[in-house]
Design a protein around this motif. Structure first.
Motif, PDB file in Angstrom:
ATOM      1  N   HIS A  42       0.578  -8.145   1.861  1.00 50.92           N
ATOM      2  CA  HIS A  42      -0.083  -6.876   1.543  1.00 50.92           C
ATOM      3  C   HIS A  42      -1.209  -6.595   2.553  1.00 50.92           C
ATOM      4  O   HIS A  42      -1.352  -5.471   3.048  1.00 50.92           O
ATOM      5  N   ALA A  43      -1.985  -7.627   2.855  1.00 52.68           N
ATOM      6  CA  ALA A  43      -3.103  -7.455   3.788  1.00 52.68           C
ATOM      7  C   ALA A  43      -2.603  -7.083   5.183  1.00 52.68           C
ATOM      8  O   ALA A  43      -3.203  -6.251   5.869  1.00 52.68           O
ATOM      9  N   ALA A  44      -1.500  -7.698   5.591  1.00 51.24           N
ATOM     10  CA  ALA A  44      -0.959  -7.444   6.932  1.00 51.24           C
ATOM     11  C   ALA A  44      -0.329  -6.070   7.048  1.00 51.24           C
ATOM     12  O   ALA A  44      -0.410  -5.420   8.095  1.00 51.24           O
ATOM     13  N   LEU A  45       0.292  -5.607   5.967  1.00 45.52           N
ATOM     14  CA  LEU A  45       1.079  -4.371   6.030  1.00 45.52           C
ATOM     15  C   LEU A  45       0.449  -3.169   5.348  1.00 45.52           C
ATOM     16  O   LEU A  45       0.745  -2.033   5.717  1.00 45.52           O
ATOM     17  N   HIS A  46      -0.396  -3.391   4.372  1.00 46.00           N
ATOM     18  CA  HIS A  46      -0.807  -2.280   3.506  1.00 46.00           C
ATOM     19  C   HIS A  46      -2.319  -2.083   3.406  1.00 46.00           C
ATOM     20  O   HIS A  46      -2.790  -1.426   2.473  1.00 46.00           O
ATOM     21  N   ASP A  47      -3.057  -2.663   4.334  1.00 49.86           N
ATOM     22  CA  ASP A  47      -4.509  -2.505   4.338  1.00 49.86           C
ATOM     23  C   ASP A  47      -4.846  -1.082   4.789  1.00 49.86           C
ATOM     24  O   ASP A  47      -4.605  -0.719   5.939  1.00 49.86           O
ATOM     25  N   PRO A  48      -5.408  -0.245   3.911  1.00 51.17           N
ATOM     26  CA  PRO A  48      -5.698   1.147   4.293  1.00 51.17           C
ATOM     27  C   PRO A  48      -6.682   1.275   5.445  1.00 51.17           C
ATOM     28  O   PRO A  48      -6.648   2.250   6.183  1.00 51.17           O
ATOM     29  N   GLU A  58      -6.612  -0.317   8.095  1.00 52.64           N
ATOM     30  CA  GLU A  58      -5.884  -0.533   9.344  1.00 52.64           C
ATOM     31  C   GLU A  58      -4.946   0.612   9.685  1.00 52.64           C
ATOM     32  O   GLU A  58      -4.227   0.561  10.671  1.00 52.64           O
ATOM     33  N   LEU A  59      -4.960   1.651   8.876  1.00 48.41           N
ATOM     34  CA  LEU A  59      -3.998   2.735   9.048  1.00 48.41           C
ATOM     35  C   LEU A  59      -4.048   3.346  10.439  1.00 48.41           C
ATOM     36  O   LEU A  59      -3.028   3.693  11.015  1.00 48.41           O
ATOM     37  N   ASN A  60      -5.250   3.475  11.001  1.00 47.64           N
ATOM     38  CA  ASN A  60      -5.385   4.093  12.320  1.00 47.64           C
ATOM     39  C   ASN A  60      -5.469   3.063  13.440  1.00 47.64           C
ATOM     40  O   ASN A  60      -5.840   3.378  14.556  1.00 47.64           O
ATOM     41  N   LYS A  61      -5.126   1.830  13.132  1.00 46.80           N
ATOM     42  CA  LYS A  61      -5.182   0.765  14.141  1.00 46.80           C
ATOM     43  C   LYS A  61      -3.822   0.082  14.287  1.00 46.80           C
ATOM     44  O   LYS A  61      -3.738  -1.085  14.631  1.00 46.80           O
ATOM     45  N   ASN A  62      -2.765   0.804  13.976  1.00 41.86           N
ATOM     46  CA  ASN A  62      -1.418   0.231  14.005  1.00 41.86           C
ATOM     47  C   ASN A  62      -1.300  -0.945  13.055  1.00 41.86           C
ATOM     48  O   ASN A  62      -0.602  -1.917  13.319  1.00 41.86           O
ATOM     49  N   GLY A  63      -2.020  -0.869  11.941  1.00 40.91           N
ATOM     50  CA  GLY A  63      -1.977  -1.945  10.958  1.00 40.91           C
ATOM     51  C   GLY A  63      -0.638  -2.042  10.271  1.00 40.91           C
ATOM     52  O   GLY A  63      -0.229  -3.115   9.855  1.00 40.91           O
ATOM     53  N   TYR A  64       0.051  -0.908  10.117  1.00 42.44           N
ATOM     54  CA  TYR A  64       1.413  -0.954   9.590  1.00 42.44           C
ATOM     55  C   TYR A  64       2.333  -0.973  10.805  1.00 42.44           C
ATOM     56  O   TYR A  64       2.248  -0.102  11.655  1.00 42.44           O
ATOM     57  N   LEU A  81       2.908   5.662   3.504  1.00 41.98           N
ATOM     58  CA  LEU A  81       2.976   5.014   2.193  1.00 41.98           C
ATOM     59  C   LEU A  81       2.219   5.853   1.161  1.00 41.98           C
ATOM     60  O   LEU A  81       1.629   5.346   0.230  1.00 41.98           O
ATOM     61  N   SER A  82       2.243   7.152   1.389  1.00 32.16           N
ATOM     62  CA  SER A  82       1.563   8.050   0.473  1.00 32.16           C
ATOM     63  C   SER A  82       2.513   8.716  -0.507  1.00 32.16           C
ATOM     64  O   SER A  82       2.104   9.439  -1.399  1.00 32.16           O
ATOM     65  N   SER A  83       3.821   8.461  -0.334  1.00 33.22           N
ATOM     66  CA  SER A  83       4.809   9.102  -1.204  1.00 33.22           C
ATOM     67  C   SER A  83       4.895   8.377  -2.534  1.00 33.22           C
ATOM     68  O   SER A  83       4.278   7.336  -2.748  1.00 33.22           O
ATOM     69  N   GLY A  84       5.725   8.919  -3.418  1.00 30.92           N
ATOM     70  CA  GLY A  84       5.880   8.333  -4.746  1.00 30.92           C
ATOM     71  C   GLY A  84       6.493   6.951  -4.732  1.00 30.92           C
ATOM     72  O   GLY A  84       6.354   6.202  -5.690  1.00 30.92           O
ATOM     73  N   ARG A  85       7.177   6.593  -3.666  1.00 29.25           N
ATOM     74  CA  ARG A  85       7.826   5.276  -3.614  1.00 29.25           C
ATOM     75  C   ARG A  85       6.934   4.223  -2.974  1.00 29.25           C
ATOM     76  O   ARG A  85       7.369   3.109  -2.695  1.00 29.25           O
ATOM     77  N   ALA A  86       5.661   4.562  -2.720  1.00 26.40           N
ATOM     78  CA  ALA A  86       4.776   3.646  -2.018  1.00 26.40           C
ATOM     79  C   ALA A  86       4.690   2.286  -2.708  1.00 26.40           C
ATOM     80  O   ALA A  86       4.763   1.246  -2.061  1.00 26.40           O
ATOM     81  N   THR A  87       4.524   2.285  -4.041  1.00 22.57           N
ATOM     82  CA  THR A  87       4.405   1.021  -4.767  1.00 22.57           C
ATOM     83  C   THR A  87       5.665   0.184  -4.619  1.00 22.57           C
ATOM     84  O   THR A  87       5.600  -1.033  -4.400  1.00 22.57           O
ATOM     85  N   ASN A  88       6.819   0.827  -4.718  1.00 21.39           N
ATOM     86  CA  ASN A  88       8.081   0.101  -4.559  1.00 21.39           C
ATOM     87  C   ASN A  88       8.164  -0.561  -3.192  1.00 21.39           C
ATOM     88  O   ASN A  88       8.543  -1.733  -3.074  1.00 21.39           O
ATOM     89  N   VAL A  89       7.836   0.193  -2.153  1.00 22.29           N
ATOM     90  CA  VAL A  89       7.905  -0.326  -0.792  1.00 22.29           C
ATOM     91  C   VAL A  89       6.937  -1.492  -0.613  1.00 22.29           C
ATOM     92  O   VAL A  89       7.302  -2.549  -0.087  1.00 22.29           O
ATOM     93  N   LYS A  90       5.706  -1.309  -1.057  1.00 24.26           N
ATOM     94  CA  LYS A  90       4.697  -2.348  -0.889  1.00 24.26           C
ATOM     95  C   LYS A  90       5.091  -3.649  -1.595  1.00 24.26           C
ATOM     96  O   LYS A  90       4.998  -4.743  -1.021  1.00 24.26           O
TER      97      LYS A  90
END
Length: 347
Positions: free
Chosen positions: A237-243, A245-251, A257-266
């Motif tokens: 979660h920290a590596a992929l979903h840290d908000p 890091e959104l503008n630092k190529n963290g994902y 990951l703002s859509s309704g399926r965000a929780t499923n993906v995470k």
């Protein structure tokens, strides 16, 4: 018979055929959770390859232990046994082009001496295009290598990992904590250590707050082996979903990951990373992980539309496994040197 270079048309036809073969594997993945589970298991061994290539390898050579090109085996002093067929995979290639003064588009590698000078002076714009060609790899079982040779070929791979050995469990946990430290993420061993977080029935959580702080809290109600799986899940979660890091190529690639399926993906990504990394190191978490993964994959069955989701799983798992294995290999090497030194002194 002399080698004949394949034409561009032949290569394209081969890539197309391989893509169709991959598509057949994708269909099985999408229609059967058992097929998905088998693929997840295979992923623990072939974590260095892309998800599509993992599917291709498995479709051609089920039970593969470790694959490499013909030249690699030769360099290592082993030979592919006579009659063995290569396992076809996609090989990405990037080709650079430029448009010369006559308006003709040429490959960078075919530039004339004068054009090379113009290129160095920045007079021509260089563009890049990505292609796929087809390559062949061979599994270690297709060579004359013997089981006792495997540790030499794959020195970082824990073939004989005894997960019942507390020292090895401690070593894995130490490396997971090192991964957390490298990301400036403190790990708290209970919610009492970080009372601002209420775990409830949860086994762990990765959190960020408005002050820019972040951390992982692990429940103190779980045993050590379960703790490793939970810690890996939260690190994913920290590596992929840290908000933050959104503008630092963290994902790596799953940016939206703002859509309704965000929780499923995470949750799918975090638990898949935990499953792959844990199983690679001898921890079978399938009893808890597989039902959990299944609950999040019901609406993420279309592999091609969710290729970025699985790519992130593969890259994160690879990153964690590499760091853990390399450190454990260094520790083992150091221990062997110390043992040999003591034995030499005792003689």
């Amino acid at each position: 018979m002399s080698y004949q270079r394949k034409s561009k048309e032949d290569v394209q036809a081969e890539v197309k055929a391989l893509a169709e073969q991959a598509t057949e594997q994708v269909k099985k993945f999408e229609t059967s959770f058992e097929a998905r589970r088998e693929f997840f298991d295979f992923m623990t061994e072939m974590y260095n390859y892309s998800p599509k290539n993992q599917m291709l390898i498995r479709s051609q050579y089920d039970g593969a232990l470790g694959v490499a090109p013909f030249g690699y085996w030769k360099k290592e002093g082993f030979s592919v046994q006579k009659g063995e067929k290569g396992i076809k995979i996609f090989v990405p290639k990037t080709v650079s082009y430029f448009k010369n003064s006559e308006g003709i588009t040429k490959q960078l590698s075919k530039a004339t001496p004068n054009e090379k000078i113009d290129l160095q002076l920045g007079r021509y714009e260089v563009t890049k295009q990505n292609y796929f060609s087809v390559g062949s790899v061979f599994d270690i079982t297709q060579t004359n290598a013997k089981p006792e040779d495997y540790p030499k070929i794959y020195p970082n791979r824990p073939y004989e990992l005894n997960i019942e050995d507390p020292k090895q469990i401690d070593a894995i946990e130490k490396e997971l904590l090192s991964i957390a430290k490298s990301r400036d993420i403190p790990v708290y061993n209970s919610q009492r250590e970080y009372p601002g977080i209420e775990l409830g029935a949860a086994k762990g959580v990765f959190f960020t707050n408005s002050n820019g702080g972040k951390g992982i809290v692990i429940s103190d109600r779980i045993n050590q082996t379960e703790r490793l799986a939970v810690l890996t899940h939260e690190l994913a979660h920290a590596a992929l979903h840290d908000p933050s890091e959104l503008n630092k190529n963290g994902y790596w690639s799953t940016h939206d990951l703002s859509s309704g399926r965000a929780t499923n993906v995470k949750e799918l990504q975090a638990e898949m990373v935990s499953y792959v990394v844990s199983k690679h190191h001898g921890l079978d978490t399938s009893e808890a992980a597989i039902p959990y993964i299944q609950s999040w994959t019901e609406d993420i069955k279309d592999f091609d539309k969710n290729a970025d989701v699985f790519k992130d799983i593969q890259v994160t798992s690879q990153d964690f496994i590499k760091q853990i294995d390399e450190s454990m290999a260094r520790s083992q090497s150091k221990a062997n040197v110390q043992t040999n030194s003591k034995e030499a002194l005792a003689r």
